[in-house]
Structures are given as C-alpha cells and as structure tokens.
Motif scaffolding. Structure first.
Motif, PDB file in Angstrom:
ATOM      1  N   GLU A   1       0.840  -1.190   0.000  1.00  0.00           N
ATOM      2  CA  GLU A   1       0.000   0.000   0.000  1.00  0.00           C
ATOM      3  C   GLU A   1       0.878   1.243   0.000  1.00  0.00           C
ATOM      4  O   GLU A   1       1.900   1.315   0.701  1.00  0.00           O
ATOM      5  N   ALA A   2       0.469   2.239  -0.778  1.00  0.00           N
ATOM      6  CA  ALA A   2       1.242   3.483  -0.844  1.00  0.00           C
ATOM      7  C   ALA A   2       1.306   4.182   0.501  1.00  0.00           C
ATOM      8  O   ALA A   2       2.209   4.986   0.755  1.00  0.00           O
TER       9      ALA A   2
ATOM     10  N   ILE B   1       4.074   8.190  -4.457  1.00  0.00           N
ATOM     11  CA  ILE B   1       4.320   7.204  -3.398  1.00  0.00           C
ATOM     12  C   ILE B   1       4.860   7.879  -2.145  1.00  0.00           C
ATOM     13  O   ILE B   1       4.371   7.644  -1.032  1.00  0.00           O
ATOM     14  N   ALA B   2       5.864   8.741  -2.318  1.00  0.00           N
ATOM     15  CA  ALA B   2       6.504   9.377  -1.158  1.00  0.00           C
ATOM     16  C   ALA B   2       5.554  10.312  -0.439  1.00  0.00           C
ATOM     17  O   ALA B   2       5.633  10.475   0.785  1.00  0.00           O
ATOM     18  N   ALA B   3       4.644  10.956  -1.184  1.00  0.00           N
ATOM     19  CA  ALA B   3       3.753  11.945  -0.580  1.00  0.00           C
ATOM     20  C   ALA B   3       2.444  11.343  -0.095  1.00  0.00           C
ATOM     21  O   ALA B   3       1.601  12.068   0.441  1.00  0.00           O
ATOM     22  N   ALA B   4       2.253  10.033  -0.267  1.00  0.00           N
ATOM     23  CA  ALA B   4       1.030   9.402   0.246  1.00  0.00           C
ATOM     24  C   ALA B   4       1.068   9.409   1.762  1.00  0.00           C
ATOM     25  O   ALA B   4       2.099   9.084   2.362  1.00  0.00           O
ATOM     26  N   PRO B   5      -0.029   9.781   2.425  1.00  0.00           N
ATOM     27  CA  PRO B   5      -0.018   9.837   3.891  1.00  0.00           C
ATOM     28  C   PRO B   5       0.177   8.462   4.501  1.00  0.00           C
ATOM     29  O   PRO B   5      -0.482   7.502   4.113  1.00  0.00           O
ATOM     30  N   VAL B   6       1.124   8.363   5.420  1.00  0.00           N
ATOM     31  CA  VAL B   6       1.382   7.101   6.105  1.00  0.00           C
ATOM     32  C   VAL B   6       0.280   6.860   7.132  1.00  0.00           C
ATOM     33  O   VAL B   6      -0.110   7.749   7.877  1.00  0.00           O
ATOM     34  N   VAL B   7      -0.243   5.633   7.153  1.00  0.00           N
ATOM     35  CA  VAL B   7      -1.312   5.267   8.082  1.00  0.00           C
ATOM     36  C   VAL B   7      -0.811   4.132   8.959  1.00  0.00           C
ATOM     37  O   VAL B   7      -0.417   3.079   8.462  1.00  0.00           O
TER      38      VAL B   7
ATOM     39  N   LEU C   1       5.106  31.103  14.731  1.00  0.00           N
ATOM     40  CA  LEU C   1       4.293  30.964  15.931  1.00  0.00           C
ATOM     41  C   LEU C   1       2.932  30.442  15.494  1.00  0.00           C
ATOM     42  O   LEU C   1       2.201  31.092  14.736  1.00  0.00           O
ATOM     43  N   VAL C   2       2.610  29.238  15.935  1.00  0.00           N
ATOM     44  CA  VAL C   2       1.320  28.625  15.623  1.00  0.00           C
ATOM     45  C   VAL C   2       0.440  28.758  16.854  1.00  0.00           C
ATOM     46  O   VAL C   2       0.768  28.231  17.921  1.00  0.00           O
ATOM     47  N   THR C   3      -0.667  29.489  16.719  1.00  0.00           N
ATOM     48  CA  THR C   3      -1.555  29.688  17.864  1.00  0.00           C
ATOM     49  C   THR C   3      -2.574  28.565  17.943  1.00  0.00           C
ATOM     50  O   THR C   3      -2.708  27.749  17.024  1.00  0.00           O
ATOM     51  N   THR C   4      -3.300  28.533  19.031  1.00  0.00           N
ATOM     52  CA  THR C   4      -4.309  27.496  19.213  1.00  0.00           C
ATOM     53  C   THR C   4      -5.518  27.721  18.327  1.00  0.00           C
ATOM     54  O   THR C   4      -6.378  26.845  18.221  1.00  0.00           O
ATOM     55  N   ARG C   5      -5.614  28.899  17.675  1.00  0.00           N
ATOM     56  CA  ARG C   5      -6.729  29.130  16.754  1.00  0.00           C
ATOM     57  C   ARG C   5      -6.596  28.288  15.487  1.00  0.00           C
ATOM     58  O   ARG C   5      -7.573  27.946  14.857  1.00  0.00           O
ATOM     59  N   LEU C   6      -5.357  28.032  15.105  1.00  0.00           N
ATOM     60  CA  LEU C   6      -5.101  27.338  13.851  1.00  0.00           C
ATOM     61  C   LEU C   6      -4.975  25.842  14.111  1.00  0.00           C
ATOM     62  O   LEU C   6      -4.163  25.401  14.926  1.00  0.00           O
ATOM     63  N   ASP C   7      -5.799  25.092  13.429  1.00  0.00           N
ATOM     64  CA  ASP C   7      -5.735  23.641  13.553  1.00  0.00           C
ATOM     65  C   ASP C   7      -4.482  23.155  12.840  1.00  0.00           C
ATOM     66  O   ASP C   7      -4.369  23.234  11.617  1.00  0.00           O
ATOM     67  N   ALA C   8      -3.532  22.631  13.614  1.00  0.00           N
ATOM     68  CA  ALA C   8      -2.263  22.212  13.018  1.00  0.00           C
ATOM     69  C   ALA C   8      -2.461  21.089  12.011  1.00  0.00           C
ATOM     70  O   ALA C   8      -1.650  20.894  11.120  1.00  0.00           O
ATOM     71  N   ALA C   9      -3.558  20.349  12.137  1.00  0.00           N
ATOM     72  CA  ALA C   9      -3.809  19.249  11.199  1.00  0.00           C
ATOM     73  C   ALA C   9      -4.198  19.747   9.822  1.00  0.00           C
ATOM     74  O   ALA C   9      -4.389  18.969   8.901  1.00  0.00           O
ATOM     75  N   ILE C  10      -4.312  21.062   9.675  1.00  0.00           N
ATOM     76  CA  ILE C  10      -4.669  21.622   8.374  1.00  0.00           C
ATOM     77  C   ILE C  10      -3.626  21.277   7.323  1.00  0.00           C
ATOM     78  O   ILE C  10      -3.901  21.244   6.128  1.00  0.00           O
ATOM     79  N   ALA C  11      -2.408  20.969   7.756  1.00  0.00           N
ATOM     80  CA  ALA C  11      -1.335  20.622   6.815  1.00  0.00           C
ATOM     81  C   ALA C  11      -1.488  19.211   6.274  1.00  0.00           C
ATOM     82  O   ALA C  11      -0.712  18.780   5.437  1.00  0.00           O
ATOM     83  N   GLU C  12      -2.483  18.483   6.730  1.00  0.00           N
ATOM     84  CA  GLU C  12      -2.655  17.114   6.255  1.00  0.00           C
ATOM     85  C   GLU C  12      -3.148  17.056   4.815  1.00  0.00           C
ATOM     86  O   GLU C  12      -3.332  15.984   4.251  1.00  0.00           O
TER      87      GLU C  12
ATOM     88  N   LYS D   1       1.334  15.457   2.386  1.00  0.00           N
ATOM     89  CA  LYS D   1       2.333  14.931   3.307  1.00  0.00           C
ATOM     90  C   LYS D   1       3.660  15.608   2.997  1.00  0.00           C
ATOM     91  O   LYS D   1       4.104  15.630   1.847  1.00  0.00           O
ATOM     92  N   VAL D   2       4.281  16.187   4.006  1.00  0.00           N
ATOM     93  CA  VAL D   2       5.580  16.833   3.846  1.00  0.00           C
ATOM     94  C   VAL D   2       6.533  16.269   4.890  1.00  0.00           C
ATOM     95  O   VAL D   2       6.121  15.610   5.847  1.00  0.00           O
ATOM     96  N   PHE D   3       7.813  16.553   4.700  1.00  0.00           N
ATOM     97  CA  PHE D   3       8.839  16.007   5.575  1.00  0.00           C
ATOM     98  C   PHE D   3       9.496  17.072   6.443  1.00  0.00           C
ATOM     99  O   PHE D   3       9.637  16.886   7.650  1.00  0.00           O
ATOM    100  N   THR D   4       9.930  18.172   5.831  1.00  0.00           N
ATOM    101  CA  THR D   4      10.756  19.140   6.547  1.00  0.00           C
ATOM    102  C   THR D   4       9.909  20.121   7.342  1.00  0.00           C
ATOM    103  O   THR D   4       8.722  20.333   7.062  1.00  0.00           O
ATOM    104  N   LEU D   5      10.543  20.746   8.322  1.00  0.00           N
ATOM    105  CA  LEU D   5       9.871  21.747   9.148  1.00  0.00           C
ATOM    106  C   LEU D   5       9.393  22.915   8.291  1.00  0.00           C
ATOM    107  O   LEU D   5       8.269  23.397   8.449  1.00  0.00           O
ATOM    108  N   GLU D   6      10.246  23.378   7.375  1.00  0.00           N
ATOM    109  CA  GLU D   6       9.880  24.519   6.538  1.00  0.00           C
ATOM    110  C   GLU D   6       8.652  24.207   5.690  1.00  0.00           C
ATOM    111  O   GLU D   6       7.749  25.034   5.540  1.00  0.00           O
TER     112      GLU D   6
END
Length: 669
Positions: A372-373, A403-409, A582-593, A596-601
């Motif tokens: 599975e990817a 393949i590399a960008a498929a979300p790992v489950v 600075l990521v505040t609690t207003r922003l759902d961090a899961a929005i980046a889902e 799929k990315v690897f680096t912090l930037e």
C-alpha cells in the motif's frame, strides 16, 4: 457331459492359486461388485452361495491389453469374504461350466482394485443414505488414517493438507456420498516437509480416501464452516512460491477469494540467490492512475534486456510495461548493481503479481504482493530508487512523488526518549527547536532564546531524530537548563518520524507553539511577548518571519511569496529563508494534512497556504530570527518531495481562490 449341457470342469485356466477366486467390493447390504481375480477369464453366467442365487444386475468389461476383466454388479445378501460361490460360466464351444470359487475381499494392493474403484466411481446410484458398507470397506483396506486439515474453503472447493511420511503426492481420491462412490479428482498442488497440499473441487466431504504414494489413506477433514475462506490457517513457509505456482495453474484468477488467498501467501519482497548473485524484487506499489510500479535490484551492470514480464495471479495475459534502469553502487560493499523501475499498465489489480526476467542466461521469477502506498515501506522504496529519476526525470512526478507523498497510516510521531531538565513551570508558550548533529548551532539558539524571552514563561523542547545524539544532548541540556535558568525538555523521535510529523506532536498541553531550527536566534528582545500580543488580535493563527532581509519581506500574502519563489526552480527549501513561526491554538495544526511533507519549513508553508486568505497568516518581524550558521543539512530526497508537493498545493489553493472570486463576481453582477 450331463444332459442339460453342463459339466464340472477342471480347475480354471490360470497357474496362480488366486486365479480361481472372485474378488469382492461390497457396496451396500444387498449390492456388491465382483470380478475374476485373473484377467481373460470366462464370462460368468450365474452364481449362488449355499443355494441362494444372486442376480447379475449389470456387467461391464474393463479393457486393457493383456488384462481385460469383467466386473459384475450383483444383488443379494450373503456375499462376504471367504464364502464359496457356485459359479456357472460360459466355456468354449458354447458350453456352460460350473466351479466352486472362493470369494475374497479385494485388497488395495491387488492390481485391479484401483481400476474397479474408478469404474464404480463413474456410476450414479441414488440412495436414501450413503453406502455405509462401502465406506467401511474403504476404511478397512486403507493403509492408515493420515492427519489432515482443510486450510482454505471456497465455494468452488477446498484446499486440503495431508501429513504424509515422505511427502508423496496425491494420485487419486474417492468420496462416499449419497450418489455412491465418487471420484474426488484431487489436484496435487505441492508437498513440503512431510505435508502434501491438494485442491478438492466442488465437494465438501467429511472423509476422503486418497491414493498417496501407492497407498490408500483415509483422512478425516474438519468441517468446512470452521475454516475462513481466506485461508487464515496458512502459515508462511519455504514452499510458498511452489504453492502459488500450483494455485495459479488452477486458473481461478477470476475468484476474488482465490486472489485474496494468493495475496496472503505472497511476500512484499522477494530475494533470489544464484551463486554469489542476489536478485531482489524490492516491492510493487499501486499508483493513483491504477498502474503498478515494480522496483527491482539486479546484480552487476545489466548489459542485455532482462525481458521483464509481469502478470496478475491466475491470469495469463502480460501487462504493458515501461522499464527504466540506472546503474548504482551497493551501500554495503560498493559493488555495481542496476536498479529498475517498471511501470505496468493494463494489469488486473488483484494484489498478487508474477514477475519474471532474464539474467546471465538464466530465467528468474518471483511472486510479490502489492504494498500500500500509505505504508512506510512504500516511502522507503521511493527514497531508495530516487537515483533512477536521474535517467528519466518524469519518473519522479509519475511514480516516486505519488508514493513518497502518500499519507502514512497511522501517522504517529513515536518517541524513543524524553527527559526534562530545569524548574517545573506552567508555561504560556512551547518552543520547539529542531536539531540535528550541529550541537554548537543548537547552543547558539539556546543562548539567543534565554536572552530574549523576557517575562514570558516558556518550555523549550529540543527535537532530535538520531538516537546516537541522546547521550551528548542530555549532558548539554542539563547544563543549559542550569546555566540559563530555563525549563528544557529533550525529545528524541523514532525512526521514520519526519520533522513535519514531530511539529504536530502534543506534549499534553494546548498552547501556542514556536517552531524554529537550531542555528537561528531571535533578533529582538521581548520578541515573544510582542508576537503573542499580535497573535491575540483578530483571527491570527500563524505568524511567520524570515531569517534574512531578502525581497521575500515584500510579500504581503503567502500567494505572493510563491509567485516570487517558484518551488520547483529552487535548489533547496532553505531558499524560502524561514526564520521561525508561531502557531496559535486558533489554527488547527492538522490543516497541513492536505499533503504529506517532511521538513519543518514545508510543514510551516503548508500551514500558511491552507490558512492564507482567511485572515489567519501574518508576516511578522518579531519571528524574523537570524541565521547564525549551522552545518546541519536537509535530506535531498525529502526536499525535492516537499518542493514539488508545495507547488501542487499552491496551484490547488490558487485555483480554488480564483474560482471563488469568479463566482463572487458573477453573483455581484
């Protein structure tokens, strides 16, 4: 000669003692099969025992050169082993001969017993109950009862495994049913380690009598409903490729249950050893276009066409394929190897595939199961075969990036080590500093933070991804916590955890979070309190800053930033010159889902792209950390995947915005 034309003849024409015997196969209480014990004997006219005659219901001759026999189906009680039968037979010159012939139970080792049983199995006799006398007869002449088991159950039949002393194959089989004796038509599949497997089509008996290695063996089968259809009781063993070859030859590829069984037997990788050469099928992954990419690693420089052929389990048709090869060096011994990426289309997607190829004059083949990817191993395949894209750059967009960008489950940021240093506090903010091997760069960041935090209580977490750094970082973290009077945590993440995944890790509190790299330092004293004030205004969810005074500071939106810096034209993700976020609690961090990315930037920019246009992203001078230098470097493969993914995300977001603008204009008109 008597007046009726009958006479007592001398012994029947045979030199064997058993030649004057009738062999018996009892069928039921009043039915039995008889035949002369030797071939080419006279035809029986009538027979009786102790004055009781038996009606001959049917007679058939079984022809064989030099061994033709006549089989009688007779009706009447009293025929048993050892009985003496008065037989009237047709002698030459149309005379009728008489003889007293003993009846003998047909043993399995008699050469004609198998022929007669096959004849009986080809007849249809409908009865109210199974012929239990015949069942007892078969049980009696069996050599032994073998341990056996149903290992897979299908509507089309059963896969049965029998323990055999020498791994002999199955030659024939019989089942006693309501229709009498039936030929089970077992299909031998394979034998291994004293166990024989065979296919039993279209029947689900409780007992089966098998001709195994020349012996009749009785088996007792488990109830079919007790066995899962997928063959869950099958265990991986060395004979799996042989077993799969045999199942494949049955031609049951159209059966989803068979394909599921085959997929369970297949391994995701295959390794074939030939002398000093090792051939590796590293895996196969389904692509978004429903093609399959196969990854193969062969020894040495491959100077001739391997003539790869790929087909799905149970199907004869081969897929259309495109092959790309790249010569590489083994990381272990530096030996030359050749990596192949094979793109297969028009392939029946049943999860189990047969791959064959030529190498050094030999033909090799292997079965592999689809990966599975979303599995971590698929991502590793894309990373391992990245050099092949140097030969065909289009492979990256067609194969490796999907393949590399498929979300790992499941996407879980697992910790292998966590330690806390300094005074325990109730922090207002969490600061995550991402470190690699440059401890001096990390030291400079610790100094910069300690001097500029002001009166904001913070808990600083050092995030590392290399277990070998735990010991030295623990020593330094303990010293820094004491020296700078800060609350410090060391978190080492497990293998395969990316910086982007670690940035989303929850340490048990829902707090605003600052993200930065080791080697960056704040430019302003009191920057954090100013940033928090700015973040509390309006709907701000993300504050971004830059590490250098470039024209990126002229961008007022993230979209403008991407218009200035096309990700695919960059040499590295550092060209975005991110300082801190600075990521505040207003922003759902899961929005980046969304990707799929690897680096912090890439994680921060993905957050910005998804939130931009909603009044949640602010470019902030407070977060403009300066870069004081670091020897840490990004993984090049991860950079390329991230840059391409960001570009695709930007195009998607930009297209959605333009579509929304057009809709609003039409509504306003």
């Amino acid at each position: 000669m008597s007046g009726n034309g009958s006479k007592r003849l001398p012994p029947l024409p045979s030199g064997e003692e058993a030649a004057s015997s009738l062999f018996l196969v009892p069928h039921s209480d009043d039915l039995a099969y008889l035949w002369w014990s030797a071939p080419n004997m006279p035809s029986v006219a009538s027979l009786s025992v102790d004055g009781r005659s038996f009606d001959v219901l049917e007679r058939k001759k079984l022809f064989q050169p030099g061994n033709t026999i006549e089989v009688l189906l007779v009706e009447g009680r009293g025929l048993r082993d050892g009985a003496v039968c008065d037989v009237a037979f047709h002698a030459p010159a149309d005379e009728t001969g008489l003889a007293n012939v003993p009846v003998r139970l047909a043993e399995w080792d008699h050469p004609n017993t198998r022929r007669v049983l096959k004849f009986i199995a080809g007849r249809f006799i409908r009865e109210d109950d199974p012929p239990r006398v015949l069942e007892r007869y078969l049980s009696f002449i069996s050599a032994w009862q073998a341990p056996s088991r149903i290992i897979a159950n299908f509507p089309e039949g059963l896969i049965v495994e029998v323990d055999t002393p020498d791994g002999d194959d199955v030659r024939d089989g019989y089942v006693v049913s309501m229709q009498g004796l039936l030929n089970a038509s077992p299909v031998f599949l394979c034998s291994h380690s004293g166990r024989c497997r065979f296919w039993l089509p279209e029947m689900h008996p409780a007992h089966i009598y098998l001709d195994i290695g020349g012996n009749l063996v009785r088996t007792v089968l488990s109830a079919p409903q007790e066995v899962p259809a997928t063959g869950a009781r099958l265990q991986s063993s060395a004979d799996d490729p042989l077993f799969l070859d045999a199942l494949d030859r049955l031609g049951m590829g159209a059966s989803p249950s068979f394909a599921e069984l085959a997929g369970g037997l297949c391994r995701k990788t295959a390794e074939l050893v030939s002398g000093d050469d090792v051939h590796r099928v590293r895996g196969c992954v389904r692509l978004p276009n429903d093609g399959i990419a196969f990854f193969v690693d062969l020894p040495g420089p491959v100077l001739s066409d391997p003539q790869f052929e790929i087909r799905a389990f149970g199907n004869e048709g081969h897929a259309d394929i495109a092959v790309t090869a790249c010569e590489t060096e083994s990381l272990g011994d530096g030996a030359t190897r050749t990596q192949f990426i094979i793109e297969a289309t028009d392939l029946i997607l049943n999860g189990c595939y047969h791959l064959s190829w030529n190498h050094s004059g030999e033909r090799y083949s292997a079965w592999v199961r689809e990966t599975e990817a979303t599995e971590r191993s698929a991502e590793n395949l894309a990373r391992e075969f990245y050099p092949v894209t140097f030969v065909d750059q289009g492979l990256f967009t067609r194969v490796l990036h999907p393949i590399a960008a498929a979300p790992v489950v499941p996407a879980i940021a697992s910790l292998v080590h966590k330690a806390e240093f300094g005074e325990s506090i109730e922090p207002q903010v969490e600061i995550l500093v991402f470190a690699q091997r440059d401890i001096e760069a990390l030291h400079r960041t610790m100094i910069g933070l300690s001097l500029t935090l002001g009166n904001v209580t913070c808990e600083i977490t050092i995030c590392c991804f290399d277990r070998s750094l735990v010991a030295p970082l623990t020593e330094h973290a303990r010293s820094w916590a004491t020296l700078f009077g800060i609350s410090l945590r060391l978190a080492c993440f497990g293998s395969g955890v990316s910086e982007a995944l670690a940035a989303q890790y929850s340490f048990g509190r829902q707090l605003p979070r600052v993200l930065c790299r080791a080697g960056t330092v704040p430019r302003q004293s009191g920057w954090l309190s100013s940033a928090l004030v700015r973040a509390r205004k309006g709907r701000t969810g993300l504050l971004l800053g830059w590490s250098a005074s470039q024209d990126v500071n002229e961008a007022e939106t993230v979209e403008q930033l991407f218009e200035k810096f096309h990700p695919l034209q960059m040499e590295g993700i550092d060209h975005f010159a991110l300082g801190a976020a600075l990521v505040t609690t207003r922003l759902d961090a899961a929005i980046a889902e969304a990707i799929k990315v690897f680096t912090l930037e890439a994680y921060i920019l993905a957050l910005a792209l998804r939130a931009d246009g909603q009044g949640e992203v602010v470019f902030s001078t407070e977060m403009g950390f300066g870069n004081c230098g670091s020897e840490d470097q990004h993984d090049r493969f991860e950079e390329i995947v991230d840059l391409y993914g960001l570009q695709k995300l930007y195009e998607s977001v930009s297209s959605s915005k333009h579509k929304l603008i057009r809709m609003r204009r039409r509504a306003g008109a």
